[in-house]
Design an enzyme around this catalytic site. Structure first.
Site, PDB file in Angstrom:
ATOM      1  N   ASP A  16       0.853  -1.192   0.000  1.00 33.75           N
ATOM      2  CA  ASP A  16       0.000   0.000   0.000  1.00 33.75           C
ATOM      3  C   ASP A  16       0.887   1.238   0.000  1.00 33.75           C
ATOM      4  OD1 ASP A  16      -2.465   1.486   0.154  1.00 33.75           O
ATOM      5  OD2 ASP A  16      -1.969   1.931   2.229  1.00 33.75           O
ATOM      6  N   SER A  17       0.303   2.352  -0.415  1.00 32.76           N
ATOM      7  CA  SER A  17       1.039   3.618  -0.374  1.00 32.76           C
ATOM      8  C   SER A  17       1.380   4.010   1.065  1.00 32.76           C
ATOM      9  CB  SER A  17       0.187   4.710  -1.021  1.00 32.76           C
ATOM     10  OG  SER A  17      -1.047   4.800  -0.334  1.00 32.76           O
ATOM     11  N   GLY A  49      -2.853   9.205  -3.910  1.00 28.73           N
ATOM     12  CA  GLY A  49      -4.153   9.589  -4.488  1.00 28.73           C
ATOM     13  C   GLY A  49      -4.136  10.854  -5.325  1.00 28.73           C
ATOM     14  N   CYS A  79      -4.203  -1.164  -2.411  1.00 23.53           N
ATOM     15  CA  CYS A  79      -4.346   0.282  -2.538  1.00 23.53           C
ATOM     16  C   CYS A  79      -5.171   0.503  -3.799  1.00 23.53           C
ATOM     17  CB  CYS A  79      -2.968   0.911  -2.688  1.00 23.53           C
ATOM     18  SG  CYS A  79      -2.973   2.660  -3.090  1.00 23.53           S
ATOM     19  N   ASN A  80      -6.278   1.204  -3.650  1.00 26.70           N
ATOM     20  CA  ASN A  80      -7.136   1.425  -4.826  1.00 26.70           C
ATOM     21  C   ASN A  80      -6.437   2.268  -5.882  1.00 26.70           C
ATOM     22  OD1 ASN A  80     -10.160   0.500  -4.341  1.00 26.70           O
ATOM     23  ND2 ASN A  80      -9.235   1.053  -2.397  1.00 26.70           N
ATOM     24  N   GLU A 164      -4.904   9.921   8.323  1.00 23.48           N
ATOM     25  CA  GLU A 164      -3.448   9.949   8.561  1.00 23.48           C
ATOM     26  C   GLU A 164      -3.088  10.858   9.741  1.00 23.48           C
ATOM     27  OE1 GLU A 164      -0.707   8.599   6.695  1.00 23.48           O
ATOM     28  OE2 GLU A 164      -2.040   7.356   5.471  1.00 23.48           O
ATOM     29  N   CYS A 198     -11.433   3.195  -1.103  1.00 28.97           N
ATOM     30  CA  CYS A 198     -10.109   3.617  -0.617  1.00 28.97           C
ATOM     31  C   CYS A 198      -9.872   2.893   0.698  1.00 28.97           C
ATOM     32  CB  CYS A 198     -10.079   5.124  -0.390  1.00 28.97           C
ATOM     33  SG  CYS A 198      -8.550   5.671   0.402  1.00 28.97           S
ATOM     34  N   HIS A 200      -8.361   3.576   3.349  1.00 28.26           N
ATOM     35  CA  HIS A 200      -8.443   4.306   4.631  1.00 28.26           C
ATOM     36  C   HIS A 200      -9.878   4.439   5.130  1.00 28.26           C
ATOM     37  CE1 HIS A 200      -4.375   5.495   3.723  1.00 28.26           C
ATOM     38  NE2 HIS A 200      -4.286   6.251   4.785  1.00 28.26           N
TER      39      HIS A 200
HETATM   40  N1  DGL Z   1      -4.328   3.612  -0.140  1.00 27.41           N
HETATM   41  C1  DGL Z   1      -4.861   4.624  -1.013  1.00 27.41           C
HETATM   42  C2  DGL Z   1      -6.108   4.120  -1.734  1.00 27.41           C
HETATM   43  O1  DGL Z   1      -6.653   3.114  -1.375  1.00 27.41           O
HETATM   44  C3  DGL Z   1      -5.210   5.897  -0.287  1.00 27.41           C
HETATM   45  C4  DGL Z   1      -4.022   6.651   0.221  1.00 27.41           C
HETATM   46  C5  DGL Z   1      -3.251   7.401  -0.832  1.00 27.41           C
HETATM   47  O2  DGL Z   1      -3.795   8.357  -1.444  1.00 27.41           O
HETATM   48  O3  DGL Z   1      -2.110   7.053  -1.029  1.00 27.41           O
HETATM   49  O4  DGL Z   1      -6.547   4.717  -2.672  1.00 27.41           O
END
Ligand code: DGL
Length: 280
Positions: A16-17, A49, A79-80, A164, A198, A200
């Site tokens: 994930d990011s 994102g 991560c989407n 976050e 997403c 989060h």
């Molecule tokens: N994990 C990212 C997602 O699911 C969200 C966080 C980001 O923007 O990096 O889209």
């Protein structure tokens, strides 16, 4: 470029990011507790994102290569944004060179596959980052399977920073969540299913529920991703054999370890030990 990759069985890589993928990892570990996992959060370069296609693709490919080099044969992009912007290119253009037997899977397809069972009106709403909404990945994937479902997307750029920064339970969170949900529902009053697109957003679930009329289903994707992975491993014995099974998870971050450990506690119920790695 061909990599010199280890061939022995290894953990399943979950990328994930940042921290959000931990919501997916939790559900995967509930469904498949016997497997080993390497979780990699690119916390030093999050969020993805708001980044361009090129950059999300470049960063995600670096992470996938790193997890392959660390011994993973199967990597889940939890991560989407990475699934929307990088998955297809990696599957089509990179895997054949890197190692055609390794696999990279995303979170959008498993979520989309479940939609038809959830909506009665055939009108669904997607809440996601700007990058995921702009990529049109959700409408494209939904229409491949269910051409009759109307899809309306709403970008929620403030939601990830709220999580976050641990501002999830404050009035500011209520304001932005209500604003985005009202905006989405005003564009299609027949929506009966909202997808949290997403990783989060499950942490904002109680506020999202408060802002959403009761008759609307709210879909967190973790369970669907976990069930889909379980099904994948059952159908692909050759891949299952390449996944080690000692029930262990190791956490890696591109940021400082202390920072990761502190923030990860929002997402996990257990104390963890993280390791810093550099990906480039
Ligand atoms: N994990 C990212 C997602 O699911 C969200 C966080 C980001 O923007 O990096 O889209």
């Amino acid at each position: 470029m061909k990599l010199n990759l280890p061939q022995a069985a290894g953990p399943i890589g979950v990328f994930d990011s940042g921290y959000g993928g931990l919501t997916i990892l939790n559900k995967i570990r509930e469904a498949l507790p016997e497997y080993d996992y390497f979780y990699l959060g690119d916390n030093a370069r999050t969020p993805y994102g708001t980044r361009s296609f090129e950059v999300v693709y470049e960063f995600t490919l670096q992470a996938v290569k790193k997890l392959f080099e660390m011994g993973c044969h199967l990597v889940i992009l939890a991560c989407n944004t990475a699934s929307a912007k990088a998955l297809r290119s990696i599957q089509i253009n990179d895997l054949p060179h890197l190692d055609p037997k390794r696999r990279v899977l995303g979170v959008i397809r498993p979520t989309v596959e479940s939609i038809e069972k959830l909506t009665k009106t055939n009108h669904v709403g997607i809440l996601a980052t700007i990058g995921t909404i702009k990529s049109e990945s959700y409408p494209m994937e939904i229409h491949k399977l269910f051409p009759n479902i109307a899809v309306t997307g709403e970008a929620c750029p403030m939601w990830v920073p709220l999580v976050e920064n641990n501002e999830m339970n404050n009035e500011g969170a209520t304001f932005f969540i209500t604003k985005n949900i009202n905006a989405l529902l005003s564009r299609d009053e027949l929506i009966d299913t909202l997808i949290l697109g997403c990783t989060h957003y499950p942490l904002l679930l109680s506020k999202i529920k408060q802002a959403t009329p009761e008759h609307i289903n709210i879909v967190s994707q973790g369970e669907y991703v976990a069930n889909s992975l379980k099904d994948y491993l059952r159908r692909h014995v050759e891949m299952d054999d390449k996944c080690t099974k000692n029930g262990q998870t190791v956490f890696f971050t591109t940021e400082a370890v202390e920072k990761f450990t502190e923030s990860a506690s929002l997402f996990l119920d257990e104390p963890i030990e993280a390791h810093r790695i550099i990906i480039e």
